[in-house]
Write a protein that holds these residues in place. Structure first.
Motif, PDB file in Angstrom:
ATOM      1  N   ALA A  51     -12.379  -1.041  -5.952  1.00 49.31           N
ATOM      2  CA  ALA A  51     -13.194  -2.095  -5.772  1.00 49.31           C
ATOM      3  C   ALA A  51     -14.594  -2.218  -6.881  1.00 49.31           C
ATOM      4  CB  ALA A  51     -13.877  -2.278  -4.334  1.00 49.31           C
ATOM      5  N   SER A  52     -14.886  -3.367  -7.328  1.00 45.07           N
ATOM      6  CA  SER A  52     -15.880  -3.571  -8.280  1.00 45.07           C
ATOM      7  C   SER A  52     -16.004  -2.711  -9.127  1.00 45.07           C
ATOM      8  CB  SER A  52     -17.276  -3.029  -7.141  1.00 45.07           C
ATOM      9  OG  SER A  52     -17.163  -4.044  -6.075  1.00 45.07           O
ATOM     10  N   GLY A  53     -15.066  -2.364  -9.792  1.00 48.02           N
ATOM     11  CA  GLY A  53     -14.998  -1.681 -11.288  1.00 48.02           C
ATOM     12  C   GLY A  53     -14.762  -0.172 -11.079  1.00 48.02           C
ATOM     13  N   PHE A  56     -12.992   2.942  -4.405  1.00 48.88           N
ATOM     14  CA  PHE A  56     -13.642   2.393  -3.474  1.00 48.88           C
ATOM     15  C   PHE A  56     -14.272   3.499  -2.596  1.00 48.88           C
ATOM     16  CE2 PHE A  56     -13.625   1.670   1.144  1.00 48.88           C
ATOM     17  CZ  PHE A  56     -14.427   0.661   1.232  1.00 48.88           C
ATOM     18  N   ARG A 102     -13.923  -7.646   6.244  1.00 49.14           N
ATOM     19  CA  ARG A 102     -13.946  -8.770   5.530  1.00 49.14           C
ATOM     20  C   ARG A 102     -14.190  -9.959   6.353  1.00 49.14           C
ATOM     21  NH1 ARG A 102     -11.259 -12.974   5.374  1.00 49.14           N
ATOM     22  NH2 ARG A 102      -9.819 -12.027   6.836  1.00 49.14           N
ATOM     23  N   SER A 107     -15.548 -13.485   3.754  1.00 52.38           N
ATOM     24  CA  SER A 107     -15.120 -13.144   2.500  1.00 52.38           C
ATOM     25  C   SER A 107     -13.540 -13.015   2.464  1.00 52.38           C
ATOM     26  CB  SER A 107     -15.869 -12.192   1.550  1.00 52.38           C
ATOM     27  OG  SER A 107     -15.591 -10.977   2.058  1.00 52.38           O
ATOM     28  N   ALA A 112     -10.430 -12.410  -3.492  1.00 50.77           N
ATOM     29  CA  ALA A 112     -11.802 -12.137  -3.597  1.00 50.77           C
ATOM     30  C   ALA A 112     -11.722 -12.288  -5.145  1.00 50.77           C
ATOM     31  CB  ALA A 112     -11.936 -10.582  -3.352  1.00 50.77           C
ATOM     32  N   GLY A 114     -12.955 -11.769  -8.922  1.00 52.01           N
ATOM     33  CA  GLY A 114     -12.626 -10.384  -9.741  1.00 52.01           C
ATOM     34  C   GLY A 114     -11.140 -10.244  -9.757  1.00 52.01           C
ATOM     35  N   ASP A 118     -11.454  -4.692 -10.738  1.00 49.85           N
ATOM     36  CA  ASP A 118     -12.900  -5.357 -10.955  1.00 49.85           C
ATOM     37  C   ASP A 118     -12.846  -6.330  -9.476  1.00 49.85           C
ATOM     38  OD1 ASP A 118     -13.820  -4.423 -13.192  1.00 49.85           O
ATOM     39  OD2 ASP A 118     -12.640  -5.637 -14.448  1.00 49.85           O
ATOM     40  N   SER A 119     -11.955  -6.206  -8.651  1.00 54.31           N
ATOM     41  CA  SER A 119     -11.986  -6.968  -7.299  1.00 54.31           C
ATOM     42  C   SER A 119     -13.272  -6.681  -6.771  1.00 54.31           C
ATOM     43  CB  SER A 119     -10.826  -7.019  -6.562  1.00 54.31           C
ATOM     44  OG  SER A 119     -10.991  -7.417  -5.157  1.00 54.31           O
ATOM     45  N   SER A 120     -14.194  -7.592  -5.965  1.00 57.83           N
ATOM     46  CA  SER A 120     -15.110  -7.432  -5.114  1.00 57.83           C
ATOM     47  C   SER A 120     -14.949  -6.756  -3.931  1.00 57.83           C
ATOM     48  CB  SER A 120     -16.207  -8.638  -5.082  1.00 57.83           C
ATOM     49  OG  SER A 120     -15.376  -9.609  -4.537  1.00 57.83           O
ATOM     50  N   GLU A 121     -13.583  -7.134  -3.521  1.00 54.63           N
ATOM     51  CA  GLU A 121     -13.055  -6.138  -2.233  1.00 54.63           C
ATOM     52  C   GLU A 121     -12.132  -5.421  -2.389  1.00 54.63           C
ATOM     53  OE1 GLU A 121     -14.142  -6.840   0.774  1.00 54.63           O
ATOM     54  OE2 GLU A 121     -15.657  -8.644   0.452  1.00 54.63           O
TER      55      GLU A 121
END
Length: 325
Positions: A51-53, A56, A102, A107, A112, A114, A118-121
């Motif tokens: 997640a987020s680059g 997780f 979630r 959300s 999600a 991205g 890069d998905s934010s979830e």
């Protein structure tokens, strides 16, 4: 053949973790490491939760019970990491917990913002798709837990007694409770070779093969596993003879890369071909082709040949040869 430079540690060959073996302990209890603030990294059948680059990084409360836990080491800032190799039930439990989170956050996990890493979830992605997206620390963690997770799934029973084994030494050993025998993670060495022939005019050509299981336009370097009782250099000579009926000399080591699919260590070599006469074995290799640098660049640009990417050492070696004029 112009000597090739060593392969630089990129993609899966990068390293950023101190494996901190003295902290693993002698049994499978990681409670002290958890208590020191360890962060979990989640793996399921070669896929990683991201997640987020990046990976997780959850907390201990998210870890399902009765899963395989492996102490992976610590980063330069002193943060410790524990890899969680999930079985199918554990993956379901974790996914349900993430879905509940979630829902609380209102959300959408599946749509999600991205995409991919890069998905934010949190989403699950295979290691091959992540190799060039993760930093040095995270690619080290990912290679460790995917490789060791594969080994745990395939070696749950003692080869001596057939009894279920238990993880000890921080998840890096499995012990037979009946005999006390210990079993360690498996790594299979394999050689992969840039085979070059130089003609009387000094023009170099590289030999690429199309595996019988691939699409017809996909070509790569020849490779094969090292057999018991042989050196790496002899494995190079033997494999090329078996797959291409081609004599090569002067094997030179260029570098290595872990390839935990499921448990290989790829050892890169160059070798000189004495001629351009070959015969593909047809069982494993469907076809073989010689390319000059210009011919290969043109074929790749025109998309008549698909070459390996730099995620693998095959691509790294091939593009190194292309640039080594």
């Amino acid at each position: 053949m112009k000597p090739m430079p060593p392969v630089q540690p990129i993609s899966l060959a990068r390293h950023g973790i101190d494996r901190d073996h003295l902290t693993r302990g002698q049994d499978g209890d990681l409670s002290e490491i958890w208590a020191a603030g360890a962060v979990p990294v989640f793996e399921h059948r070669g896929n990683l939760l991201v997640a987020s680059g990046g990976l997780f990084l959850g907390d201990h409360a998210l870890v399902p019970t009765a899963q395989t836990e492996v102490y992976l080491g610590l980063d330069p800032q002193g943060t410790r990491y524990i890899g969680i190799s999930l079985d199918d039930e554990g993956r379901g439990v974790l996914d349900a917990a993430l879905e509940a989170s979630r829902a609380r956050d209102a959300s959408d996990l599946l749509t999600a913002p991205g995409d991919g890493v890069d998905s934010s979830e949190p989403v699950w992605l295979p290691l091959r798709h992540l190799a060039e997206s993760l930093d040095d620390v995270q690619v080290s963690l990912a290679c460790e837990i995917v490789g060791v997770g594969n080994w745990h799934r395939a070696h749950r029973y003692s080869p001596r007694t057939g009894s279920p084994t238990v993880p000890v030494l921080g998840g890096w050993v499995r012990r037979d409770p009946e005999t006390g025998s210990e079993h360690f993670p498996r790594t299979d060495p394999a050689v992969i070779v840039v085979i070059v022939n130089t003609d009387d005019d000094g023009i170099e050509r590289v030999l690429l093969g199309n595996n019988a299981a691939w699409e017809a336009d996909r070509y790569s370097l020849l490779a094969g596993f090292v057999e018991p009782g042989e050196t790496l250099e002899h494995a190079v000579i033997r494999e090329i003879w078996e797959e291409a009926h081609l004599e090569v000399t002067d094997p030179r080591y260029l570098g290595s890369q872990p390839w935990p699919f499921p448990c290989s260590l790829m050892l890169g070599f160059s070798a000189e071909a004495l001629s351009r006469d070959f015969a593909a074995d047809e069982a494993e290799i469907a076809s073989l082709r010689w390319f000059t640098r210009d011919e290969l660049r043109t074929a790749i640009a025109e998309e008549t040949v698909r070459s390996p990417s730099t995620v693998s050492i095959a691509g790294q070696l091939l593009y190194s040869w292309l640039d080594n004029e």
